[in-house]
Design a protein around this motif. Structure first.
Motif, PDB file in Angstrom:
ATOM      1  N   GLY A   7      54.835  35.910  23.571  1.00  0.00           N
ATOM      2  CA  GLY A   7      55.795  35.411  24.542  1.00  0.00           C
ATOM      3  C   GLY A   7      56.529  36.476  25.324  1.00  0.00           C
ATOM      4  O   GLY A   7      57.496  36.174  26.022  1.00  0.00           O
ATOM      5  N   GLY A   8      56.085  37.729  25.258  1.00  0.00           N
ATOM      6  CA  GLY A   8      56.751  38.828  25.946  1.00  0.00           C
ATOM      7  C   GLY A   8      56.365  38.917  27.413  1.00  0.00           C
ATOM      8  O   GLY A   8      55.897  37.944  28.009  1.00  0.00           O
ATOM      9  N   PRO A   9      56.552  40.088  28.032  1.00  0.00           N
ATOM     10  CA  PRO A   9      56.223  40.253  29.452  1.00  0.00           C
ATOM     11  C   PRO A   9      54.719  40.162  29.696  1.00  0.00           C
ATOM     12  O   PRO A   9      53.907  40.359  28.794  1.00  0.00           O
ATOM     13  N   MET A  10      54.367  39.876  30.951  1.00  0.00           N
ATOM     14  CA  MET A  10      52.958  39.719  31.312  1.00  0.00           C
ATOM     15  C   MET A  10      52.361  41.079  31.672  1.00  0.00           C
ATOM     16  O   MET A  10      52.979  41.894  32.355  1.00  0.00           O
ATOM     17  N   PHE A  11      51.122  41.295  31.197  1.00  0.00           N
ATOM     18  CA  PHE A  11      50.396  42.532  31.478  1.00  0.00           C
ATOM     19  C   PHE A  11      49.084  42.196  32.172  1.00  0.00           C
ATOM     20  O   PHE A  11      48.487  41.145  31.918  1.00  0.00           O
ATOM     21  N   HIS A  12      48.662  43.125  33.036  1.00  0.00           N
ATOM     22  CA  HIS A  12      47.353  42.994  33.691  1.00  0.00           C
ATOM     23  C   HIS A  12      46.313  43.741  32.883  1.00  0.00           C
ATOM     24  O   HIS A  12      46.497  44.917  32.561  1.00  0.00           O
ATOM     25  N   TYR A  13      45.227  43.056  32.534  1.00  0.00           N
ATOM     26  CA  TYR A  13      44.145  43.727  31.806  1.00  0.00           C
ATOM     27  C   TYR A  13      43.416  44.661  32.754  1.00  0.00           C
ATOM     28  O   TYR A  13      43.265  44.377  33.949  1.00  0.00           O
ATOM     29  N   ASP A  14      42.958  45.800  32.231  1.00  0.00           N
ATOM     30  CA  ASP A  14      42.450  46.860  33.098  1.00  0.00           C
ATOM     31  C   ASP A  14      41.004  46.671  33.531  1.00  0.00           C
ATOM     32  O   ASP A  14      40.375  47.622  33.996  1.00  0.00           O
ATOM     33  N   VAL A  15      40.478  45.459  33.431  1.00  0.00           N
ATOM     34  CA  VAL A  15      39.110  45.165  33.877  1.00  0.00           C
ATOM     35  C   VAL A  15      39.173  44.039  34.892  1.00  0.00           C
ATOM     36  O   VAL A  15      39.880  43.050  34.694  1.00  0.00           O
ATOM     37  N   ILE A  16      38.437  44.193  36.026  1.00  0.00           N
ATOM     38  CA  ILE A  16      38.345  43.159  37.059  1.00  0.00           C
ATOM     39  C   ILE A  16      36.885  42.739  37.196  1.00  0.00           C
ATOM     40  O   ILE A  16      35.993  43.599  37.253  1.00  0.00           O
ATOM     41  N   HIS A  17      36.636  41.433  37.231  1.00  0.00           N
ATOM     42  CA  HIS A  17      35.280  40.925  37.404  1.00  0.00           C
ATOM     43  C   HIS A  17      35.087  40.467  38.845  1.00  0.00           C
ATOM     44  O   HIS A  17      35.905  39.720  39.390  1.00  0.00           O
ATOM     45  N   TYR A  18      33.984  40.910  39.452  1.00  0.00           N
ATOM     46  CA  TYR A  18      33.662  40.509  40.821  1.00  0.00           C
ATOM     47  C   TYR A  18      32.563  39.446  40.788  1.00  0.00           C
ATOM     48  O   TYR A  18      31.452  39.643  41.297  1.00  0.00           O
ATOM     49  N   SER A  19      32.865  38.345  40.173  1.00  0.00           N
ATOM     50  CA  SER A  19      31.932  37.232  40.060  1.00  0.00           C
ATOM     51  C   SER A  19      32.729  35.973  39.776  1.00  0.00           C
ATOM     52  O   SER A  19      33.913  36.034  39.427  1.00  0.00           O
ATOM     53  N   ALA A  20      32.049  34.822  39.929  1.00  0.00           N
ATOM     54  CA  ALA A  20      32.731  33.537  39.748  1.00  0.00           C
ATOM     55  C   ALA A  20      32.766  33.101  38.291  1.00  0.00           C
ATOM     56  O   ALA A  20      33.478  32.152  37.960  1.00  0.00           O
ATOM     57  N   GLN A  21      32.032  33.749  37.428  1.00  0.00           N
ATOM     58  CA  GLN A  21      32.090  33.435  36.013  1.00  0.00           C
ATOM     59  C   GLN A  21      31.650  34.665  35.221  1.00  0.00           C
ATOM     60  O   GLN A  21      30.935  35.516  35.730  1.00  0.00           O
ATOM     61  N   GLY A  22      32.124  34.741  33.997  1.00  0.00           N
ATOM     62  CA  GLY A  22      31.786  35.902  33.183  1.00  0.00           C
ATOM     63  C   GLY A  22      32.650  35.960  31.938  1.00  0.00           C
ATOM     64  O   GLY A  22      33.266  34.968  31.530  1.00  0.00           O
ATOM     65  N   THR A  23      32.727  37.160  31.368  1.00  0.00           N
ATOM     66  CA  THR A  23      33.427  37.354  30.100  1.00  0.00           C
ATOM     67  C   THR A  23      34.209  38.658  30.128  1.00  0.00           C
ATOM     68  O   THR A  23      33.660  39.713  30.491  1.00  0.00           O
ATOM     69  N   PHE A  24      35.470  38.570  29.770  1.00  0.00           N
ATOM     70  CA  PHE A  24      36.274  39.757  29.524  1.00  0.00           C
ATOM     71  C   PHE A  24      36.166  40.104  28.040  1.00  0.00           C
ATOM     72  O   PHE A  24      36.413  39.245  27.180  1.00  0.00           O
ATOM     73  N   HIS A  25      35.801  41.338  27.731  1.00  0.00           N
ATOM     74  CA  HIS A  25      35.741  41.797  26.343  1.00  0.00           C
ATOM     75  C   HIS A  25      37.103  42.415  26.007  1.00  0.00           C
ATOM     76  O   HIS A  25      37.363  43.581  26.292  1.00  0.00           O
ATOM     77  N   PHE A  26      37.950  41.597  25.405  1.00  0.00           N
ATOM     78  CA  PHE A  26      39.349  41.979  25.205  1.00  0.00           C
ATOM     79  C   PHE A  26      39.513  42.764  23.908  1.00  0.00           C
ATOM     80  O   PHE A  26      38.921  42.423  22.883  1.00  0.00           O
ATOM     81  N   VAL A  27      40.334  43.804  23.973  1.00  0.00           N
ATOM     82  CA  VAL A  27      40.670  44.616  22.806  1.00  0.00           C
ATOM     83  C   VAL A  27      42.167  44.471  22.569  1.00  0.00           C
ATOM     84  O   VAL A  27      42.985  44.903  23.387  1.00  0.00           O
ATOM     85  N   ALA A  28      42.524  43.836  21.461  1.00  0.00           N
ATOM     86  CA  ALA A  28      43.933  43.577  21.163  1.00  0.00           C
ATOM     87  C   ALA A  28      44.604  44.845  20.665  1.00  0.00           C
ATOM     88  O   ALA A  28      44.128  45.477  19.724  1.00  0.00           O
ATOM     89  N   PRO A  29      45.712  45.248  21.276  1.00  0.00           N
ATOM     90  CA  PRO A  29      46.396  46.463  20.811  1.00  0.00           C
ATOM     91  C   PRO A  29      47.111  46.296  19.483  1.00  0.00           C
ATOM     92  O   PRO A  29      47.357  47.286  18.792  1.00  0.00           O
ATOM     93  N   GLN A  30      47.442  45.060  19.105  1.00  0.00           N
ATOM     94  CA  GLN A  30      48.138  44.834  17.839  1.00  0.00           C
ATOM     95  C   GLN A  30      48.032  43.361  17.467  1.00  0.00           C
ATOM     96  O   GLN A  30      47.563  42.533  18.236  1.00  0.00           O
ATOM     97  N   ASP A  31      48.479  43.056  16.232  1.00  0.00           N
ATOM     98  CA  ASP A  31      48.493  41.667  15.783  1.00  0.00           C
ATOM     99  C   ASP A  31      49.459  40.843  16.620  1.00  0.00           C
ATOM    100  O   ASP A  31      50.456  41.356  17.128  1.00  0.00           O
ATOM    101  N   GLY A  32      49.168  39.566  16.733  1.00  0.00           N
ATOM    102  CA  GLY A  32      50.089  38.669  17.419  1.00  0.00           C
ATOM    103  C   GLY A  32      49.374  37.555  18.139  1.00  0.00           C
ATOM    104  O   GLY A  32      48.137  37.441  18.108  1.00  0.00           O
TER     105      GLY A  32
END
Length: 456
Positions: free
Chosen positions: A222-247
């Motif tokens: 519920g904290g501040p919003m962050f922008h993930y450092d990957v941008i997809h140039y397509s209408a569908q796909g997958t972000f491979h997210f790496v969580a910095p910590q538990d939560g």
């Protein structure tokens, strides 16, 4: 048609002849003449270009007008149509209705009189009967304001000063512009529980100018919003997210179309995932030793982030490694009934928890609780003087146990062949060896010692 007039105030005009030349040439007779002092010569030619004309008059006295250096009139005869085109690239997308359409036109003879802009909307049958704009210059910029979103098609028609009109260009020369003032839409999804690495799948749609890119935003707990450092140039796909910590992570996607429209970030997250990289804590307890073939093993497992999914019981016998017993439970707390199938000896039992993120309680050599399974009783021996007058007197003993180890030693006695009775005297020394100070009853005494290990 060359209009002329001549006068002579004395003897009067006897004839008028028409001469012609092109720039840089000498005057030549056209073969056209008139006996009237005014009128019209009709000159014909099959050549295009610039023609200069003059007339030469003669009077009745025989005097002839000299040929002039400058032409009386000039006519550009132009049979070739001009050309024009829109200089911008097609398929440009706009997010505003105002469209700036640059053009260029040319005509090698008479010059450009005006340029017309013709327009067709994607749902219209044709370009209509009239142009939507006209400019009287060879190059410039048309400003067109669209009334509807969608594809708009344009072409230009140039008209020169001779009245020649450019033909309608073929369709592949049309200038196409998409007016799109509606932002795209997008959404994403992911798993409910995960570890450090997990996927966030997304889809986006824009029926007009199409999706150009998709950005991923997230909040942690519920904290501040962050922008993930990957941008997809397509209408569908997958972000491979790496969580910095538990939560708890809340995910939002924002799509941008080729017109520059940007989707508003939603107030409610598209997807939520609890990231848990910490394994569950497990506590196992059981008796330190037992002579029963089966016993109860109690456990308690906790996981504060994603919760406990399953608990399994593992066993290690003597110096061997950890082996799954096959017992499992869906409850965070409870007990397992364990059977000593590998015989007597030292065992170590450990409850292993798995949470909904896939984290598993690690096992070490000291995990869980130790228990010794043994069914063989310990051995003891005691001795003292066969007769005596002192009271109390000393009864010595020695005892051994090859299994769980000695816990205590008790002294029993009987009098005149009666029943064995436990002495209240305490030993001096250790369970492995020492003595009792015994106060007897006068008469015949029989005595013994009985060693008790941790399993009695």
């Amino acid at each position: 048609a060359i209009h002329f007039s001549a006068e002579d105030l004395q003897s009067g005009v006897a004839s008028v002849e028409l001469y012609v030349r092109q720039p840089g040439d000498d005057w030549e007779k056209t073969g056209l003449s008139s006996s009237k002092p005014y009128g019209v010569f009709e000159y014909s030619t099959y050549l295009s270009g610039t023609f200069e004309f003059c007339t030469v008059a003669a009077n009745y006295a025989g005097l002839v007008e000299s040929l002039p250096d400058e032409a009386d009139c000039t006519v550009v005869y132009d049979r070739k149509a001009p050309s024009s085109y829109i200089t911008a690239r097609s398929y440009r997308a706009h997010n505003t209705p105002v469209m700036r359409i640059p053009y260029s036109a040319s005509d090698g003879e008479s010059g450009i009189d005006h340029v017309e802009l013709w327009h067709q909307y994607e749902g219209d049958p044709d370009f209509g009967r009239f142009p939507v704009a006209t400019l009287e210059q060879a190059s410039g910029l048309f400003i067109y304001t669209a009334q509807r979103e969608g594809w708009h098609y344009f072409y230009t028609i140039a008209v020169d000063r001779a009245g020649n009109r450019q033909a309608v260009p073929p369709r592949y020369y049309y200038f196409s512009v998409s007016y799109d003032g509606t932002p795209p839409v997008s959404s994403c999804s992911t798993v409910e529980f995960a570890g450090t690495n997990f996927d966030v799948n997304f889809t986006a749609d824009d029926p007009q100018s199409r999706v150009r890119s998709v950005d991923l935003y997230y909040r942690l707990n519920g904290g501040p919003m962050f922008h993930y450092d990957v941008i997809h140039y397509s209408a569908q796909g997958t972000f491979h997210f790496v969580a910095p910590q538990d939560g708890t992570y809340e995910f939002y996607t924002q799509a941008t179309d080729w017109a520059g429209n940007k989707e508003e970030l939603p107030a409610v997250p598209d997807a939520t995932c609890k990231s848990d990289i910490t394994p569950p804590d497990a506590v196992t307890s059981c008796p330190e030793a037992t002579n029963e073939r089966s016993m109860s093993v109690t456990y308690s497992v906790s996981d504060e982030t994603s919760g406990v999914k399953e608990v399994t019981l593992w066993v290690k016998f003597k110096t061997g490694g950890w082996v799954a017993t096959g017992y499992s439970s869906q409850y965070r707390e409870g007990e397992f009934k364990f059977d000593f199938l590998q015989g007597e000896g030292p065992y170590r039992l450990a409850a292993v928890g798995e949470d909904y993120s896939g984290n598993v309680t690690p096992l070490t050599d000291d995990s869980g609780a130790a228990v010794y399974y043994e069914t063989v009783p310990p051995q003891s021996n005691s001795w003292c003087e066969s007769t005596g007058q002192l009271s109390p007197f000393r009864v010595e003993f020695a005892s051994t146990d090859e299994g769980s180890g000695l816990e205590t030693i008790l002294l029993y006695y009987r009098y005149n062949q009666g029943d064995w009775t436990e002495s209240e005297d305490q030993y001096i020394g250790t369970p492995e060896g020492g003595s009792f100070s015994f106060s007897p009853i006068e008469g015949c005494l029989l005595y013994t010692s009985d060693a008790a290990d941790e399993l009695d």
